[in-house]
Each structure stands twice: as C-alpha cells, then as structure tokens.
Design an enzyme around this catalytic site. Sequence first.
Site, PDB file in Angstrom:
ATOM      1  CG  ASP A  44      -2.119  -0.936   1.038  1.00  0.00           C
ATOM      2  OD1 ASP A  44      -2.339  -1.404  -0.100  1.00  0.00           O
ATOM      3  OD2 ASP A  44      -2.819  -1.206   2.032  1.00  0.00           O
ATOM      4  CG  ASP A  76      -3.815   8.822   7.055  1.00  0.00           C
ATOM      5  OD1 ASP A  76      -2.682   9.211   6.740  1.00  0.00           O
ATOM      6  OD2 ASP A  76      -4.051   7.653   7.423  1.00  0.00           O
ATOM      7  CG  ASP A 120      -0.699  10.366  22.285  1.00  0.00           C
ATOM      8  OD1 ASP A 120      -0.471  11.141  23.232  1.00  0.00           O
ATOM      9  OD2 ASP A 120      -0.464   9.146  22.334  1.00  0.00           O
ATOM     10  CB  ALA A 172      -4.853   3.712   6.844  1.00  0.00           C
ATOM     11  CG  LEU A 210      -9.352  -0.002  11.613  1.00  0.00           C
ATOM     12  CD1 LEU A 210     -10.819  -0.003  12.003  1.00  0.00           C
ATOM     13  CD2 LEU A 210      -9.091  -1.043  10.526  1.00  0.00           C
ATOM     14  CB  SER A 211      -4.615   1.870  14.220  1.00  0.00           C
ATOM     15  OG  SER A 211      -4.308   0.926  13.217  1.00  0.00           O
ATOM     16  CD  GLN A 266       4.058   7.549   0.811  1.00  0.00           C
ATOM     17  OE1 GLN A 266       4.141   8.357  -0.096  1.00  0.00           O
ATOM     18  NE2 GLN A 266       3.708   6.291   0.600  1.00  0.00           N
TER      19      GLN A 266
END
EC number: 2.7.1.23
Length: 286
Positions: free
Chosen positions: A67, A142, A171, A183, A186-187, A242
Amino acid sequence: MKKIGVITNREKDKGLKYTNQLVESIEKHGGQAVLPTYDGSFQMDDIDNQVVEICNNCDMVICLGGDGTFLRTARTAYLYGLPMLGINLGSLGFLTDVEKGEIDKAVENILNNRFCLEDRIMLTSKLYKDGKLIARDVAINDIVISRGGIPRILHLSTYIDNNLVEMFPGDGIVVATPTGSTAYSLSAGGPIVEPTSGLILITPICPHILSSRALITSDMRKIKICVSQGFEHKATVTVDGQKNLEITGGDYLEIEKANSTVKIIRVNSKNFFTVLRSKIYERKEE
C-alpha cells in the site's frame, strides 16, 4: 494499443520475478509496457521521478509493491489523470487489488476493457505559521497531526466550517478520507466507511478525555485544526505516512476535499465487504 506504465518497489521484488511476469502478460495480451530507466540502485524516493518519467507516455499505471508503494505512485500519477492498479507484494494490501497469482488474468481483463474505475476523493492541506501559508499538500489516505516523540499532551482545537467542534487533548488527530478509514484512523478507533463515500473522518489519537469520539462529516465541509498557543514543542504533520512537517503552538491546518480524485482500477469481482472481511476480520499474520 494500450500503453501501461510499470512501477516496481524493487525492495519487494528484488529478482523482478513479478515485474517480468507482468511485462510478459502485457505484451502477450497485446499491450505495451512502459518502464522507467534504472541505474542499478533503488530507494523509495526514486519512485516519484520514475512516475513522472513514464506518465507522459502511458494510458494507465500498474505498480507492484504494498500500500505504501501504491500511495507513493498515486500521489504523482493523479496529476496526469491516469488510472492505477496495484499488485500486492506486501502483507495487507488494501489498495493493491491484485494478488501475485492473479497478474495474468488482471492484465487480460484490462486489455479487453473488463474493468471498472473508482474515483476516490483526496484531501488538500494547508499549513499556516504566523498567519502565513508555508506548505500545502494532498492526501489519499490521511493527514495526521501528532505529538511525535515529545511526551507532552497536544491540545488541538478542531473547527468545521469555522464552528468549534471540540478541543482535543491527547496524542493528536487523524483526518482521513474514506479510503484511509482502514489505515491509521482505524487503529485509532475510527469507523470503517465505504471507500467511495463522500465523507471526511476526524479521529482523535489517544484522547485524554472521556467524551471524545471520532466523528464523520460531509466532504463538502472545511476543517481547521489549531495547535494551542501554549504548546512550545515541535509536533508533526504527516501526509499519507510519507511526508512530514513540523508544527508548533499557534500554527494551524486547513483541510478540505481536493479538486482532483485518484482513479483506481478494479478488475476483481470482490466487493468492499468481502475484501474487508479477508483483510481485517479474518487476517492471518505472516
């Protein structure tokens, strides 16, 4: 004759086994493969220049990798309006539609026009310091504002269409497209939404408040996130995992739907919920 650009993450296809298989399939089914020049070394940053090199001479792009490779390629390919297909050489592969054993069939379908295109929204972000625009970018997945490695609570005031929604202590915050809902969002406890939905997700990261929850808004809304004036440390803005920028007290981000979309080729009959079940609910770690 369709010209198909080929981008490979050589760290995941070191012997070029799957790249060669893809090129052979393209030629076998009557297409022309367009490959970038290669100087014998490879870094992920090379992909940006490789995409620019081939995009003026192809009708679509196929990338081989995970991905991350897909995002890296798409962040440049969208500028040329080219549709993209991903071949999964990674582990999860939510964006990469085709598995290694499906390459030949996928190419055959594409060259016989048996595929569909999905337009996925992107987000634009503008970073302001002292009221001046200093950076802008686009995101497919995102935009994340986080405290980075600083062990301090980050206070972020979030506005939608200039209306204060909440001041999130914690945070950070993930602002995600529907594509990015599976991505980081979701976490962080955000919801999963269908990738073609016209929505924007705002998900707090480890919020230090009991009432704080992720929220969903229309992609027609404009979002503003302000770092509290009292924050004297350096936090981080990360785009698609990135690109990184520093942000500090008094800085703010403006985020909204981009004018352009990413065009993703779909050749499989698997719907989103089938993919979701296999990639998330029934996933087996290798």
